[in-house]
Design an enzyme around this catalytic site. Structure first.
Site, PDB file in Angstrom:
ATOM      1  N   ALA A  47       0.815  -1.208   0.000  1.00  0.00           N
ATOM      2  CA  ALA A  47       0.000   0.000   0.000  1.00  0.00           C
ATOM      3  C   ALA A  47       0.847   1.256   0.000  1.00  0.00           C
ATOM      4  O   ALA A  47       0.471   2.274  -0.570  1.00  0.00           O
ATOM      5  CB  ALA A  47      -0.920   0.003   1.211  1.00  0.00           C
TER       6      ALA A  47
ATOM      7  N   SER B 118       1.629   1.908  -3.810  1.00  0.00           N
ATOM      8  CA  SER B 118       0.725   2.120  -4.923  1.00  0.00           C
ATOM      9  C   SER B 118      -0.715   2.435  -4.565  1.00  0.00           C
ATOM     10  O   SER B 118      -1.340   3.259  -5.187  1.00  0.00           O
ATOM     11  CB  SER B 118       0.751   0.879  -5.811  1.00  0.00           C
ATOM     12  OG  SER B 118       0.442  -0.260  -5.038  1.00  0.00           O
ATOM     13  N   CYS B 119      -1.252   1.783  -3.564  1.00  0.00           N
ATOM     14  CA  CYS B 119      -2.691   1.920  -3.403  1.00  0.00           C
ATOM     15  C   CYS B 119      -3.079   1.864  -1.938  1.00  0.00           C
ATOM     16  O   CYS B 119      -2.277   1.559  -1.080  1.00  0.00           O
ATOM     17  CB  CYS B 119      -3.402   0.791  -4.143  1.00  0.00           C
ATOM     18  SG  CYS B 119      -3.059  -0.805  -3.429  1.00  0.00           S
ATOM     19  N   ALA B 120      -4.327   2.168  -1.690  1.00  0.00           N
ATOM     20  CA  ALA B 120      -4.837   2.086  -0.323  1.00  0.00           C
ATOM     21  C   ALA B 120      -5.746   0.885  -0.193  1.00  0.00           C
ATOM     22  O   ALA B 120      -6.795   0.934   0.415  1.00  0.00           O
ATOM     23  CB  ALA B 120      -5.564   3.366   0.048  1.00  0.00           C
TER      24      ALA B 120
END
Lengths: 369, 145
Positions: free
Chosen positions: A363, A366-368
């Site tokens: 996370a 790149s992303c949650a």
């Protein structure tokens, strides 16, 4: 806190993985279940299983009592005024979707604003993207400080008189930071907006009181707090839940049915169409008992001690980068090891017997998710 | 299950010094974008295909050692192969991930056999090969058109 005695209560930890005793570090994804929760599910299915709110037989009453008893327990656990303010859902995602699909769509229009933050989990992001698209509202983000925390000045700047809805995680699943949600609620209310708190990561780790926080909605998941998967809840202030339309229709949620018109049951049942997640609720009730037996203040204290220890030891390792503020955080610590991909780090840790969350580690890149 | 089986020297070499990393100019090739939403790995694969043969392949992307080394090997291995030969190679790679022992003319690929013992990592290794399959489909479609 007697951690070794508590560890004994988790059957899954009594095993070796890849030749090492299992160390489970992925509780932010899902927690393991104590034997009391597993037993509660078993007992429910072995002795009490029946459908709720209708059976005129003994098992029907027992199942109803167990299901509604769990609701009352949860209401007390998070400090709700009444159990009527607790809607059982499949989890945090379903709870947030209920508010985004029902409440937000009824109050938002062209030019209105929905305010969230860049650290939200997908479950507290996509429903608002969709609600904004459907209503013509603008989705706005409160910017984060370089260390990942939220500054009140930025909250003041972002929330305006056009803001109808604010949604934010109480504790971030990416950064572990505890957000200033009480202050944020006060600012939202000053502008006439409502605030939803994503409580998936906070409820398992600290004492929560929704009345003290003065949030309008609070969403949580059972499986992250030692309960079973498939059960969660939405807390909502009674007046707001009363004005909301259900989004799922069918049995269990109706009061009176005609050929062309029907009316809904009172709170909270109007939001619980279909046979509810009875065993899940019973398991969640047992999980709440388990957490209360240890004490949420004790858990909070222990968590912070662990986090401080983890941060201190990780900081001592060359090449390790820790994300999020070093203060005011829970036991969730996100880090990278040099330029080694988080997947590779997680595989090495797994081979040593620890279950780490590659999604959580990833996370930071790149992303949650 | 040994970590050494997973992180062999040849894999780390392809990861640190990827072959065929980069992009062709626009319109020169077939391009495929694939990602792996659960871990954020991404690859863009480009292939120059002429007369049913892969003249060259390049990739850019972001991901772990397994996904990027696999892309490096794949782009090297398909060079000069017909589309059908490349597809057969992708089939063989699927077999390798299931624990079978197919032979590869490009021997480095066999170093990835250890991945079959790490179920959580198979999707890392197959990302580039799935892009290859899509690229072959696309190239064949264009050939017919």
């Amino acid at each position: 806190m007697n951690t070794s005695a508590i560890r004994e209560l988790f059957p899954i930890l009594h095993q070796e993985v890849n030749g090492h005793p299992l160390v489970y570090l992925d509780s932010s994804a899902t927690s393991q279940k104590p034997v009391s929760v597993i037993e509660a599910l078993k007992t429910y299915y072995e002795f009490d299983n029946a459908n709720v709110h209708r059976g005129v037989h003994t098992l029907g009453s027992r199942a109803t009592d167990a299901y509604e008893g769990a609701r009352a327990k949860l209401a007390r656990f998070i400090g709700a005024k009444s159990e009527k303010e607790i809607v059982f859902t499949r989890g945090t995602t379903t709870a947030i979707n209920l508010v985004a699909s029902s409440y937000a769509r009824s109050v938002c229009g062209e030019g209105d604003e929905i305010v969230i933050t860049p650290m939200e989990h997908h479950s507290n992001l996509i429903p608002w993207q969709q609600a904004a698209k459907a209503t013509g509202a603008t989705l706005k983000y409160i910017p984060l400080q370089p260390d990942g925390s939220i500054a009140i000045a930025d909250v003041e700047k972002t929330i305006t008189s056009r803001t109808k809805m604010v949604a934010v995680a109480y504790v971030s699943n990416v950064l572990g930071v505890i957000n200033p949600v009480k202050e944020m609620a006060a600012i939202a209310h000053k502008h006439g907006a409502k605030i939803l708190l994503d409580g998936a990561q906070s409820t398992p780790h600290m004492k929560v009181n929704v009345q003290e926080l003065d949030c309008d909605f609070y969403a949580l998941s059972g499986h992250k707090m030692c309960g079973p998967t498939g059960i969660g809840a939405l807390y909502g202030k009674k007046a707001l839940l009363e004005q909301m339309e259900p989004v799922e229709f069918g049995g269990e949620m109706i009061d009176h049915v005609d050929l062309y018109e029907s009316t809904w049951k009172e709170l909270p049942w109007k939001f619980e169409g279909g046979t509810p997640i009875i065993a899940g609720a019973v398991g969640l009730g047992a999980a709440i008992d388990f957490l209360n037996d240890i004490g949420m203040d004790e858990i909070d204290k222990h968590d912070r001690k662990l986090a401080a220890y983890a941060v201190e030891r990780l900081q001592a390792i060359e090449d390790v980068t820790i994300y999020g503020p070093l203060q005011n955080r829970t036991g969730l610590v996100t880090f990278n090891v040099g330029d080694v991909h988080p997947h590779d780090v997680a595989t090495v840790l797994d081979a040593e017997g620890s279950r780490c969350g590659p999604a959580t580690i990833a996370a930071s890149r790149s992303c949650a998710g | 299950m040994q970590l050494d089986d997973l992180y062999r020297r040849v894999i780390m070499d392809h990861y640190k010094n990827p072959r065929n990393r980069g992009q062709f100019g626009e319109g020169e090739s077939v391009a495929i974008d694939l990602n792996n939403p659960t871990c954020g790995d991404r690859i863009t694969l480009q292939m120059k295909v002429k007369d049913g043969k892969v003249e060259a392949a390049k990739f850019v992307g972001e991901g772990c050692s397994i996904s990027m080394s696999s892309a490096s090997m794949m782009t090297d291995a398909v060079k000069g192969k017909t589309l059908d030969e490349a597809l057969q190679m992708a089939e063989n790679f699927s077999g390798l991930m299931k624990g079978e022992h197919p032979e590869f003319e490009y021997e480095d690929i066999e170093a990835l056999s250890g991945v079959s013992k790490f179920p959580a990592r198979i999707k890392c290794a197959t990302l580039a090969w799935n892009a290859l399959r899509k690229g072959i489909d696309q190239a064949k479609g264009q050939g017919e058109a």
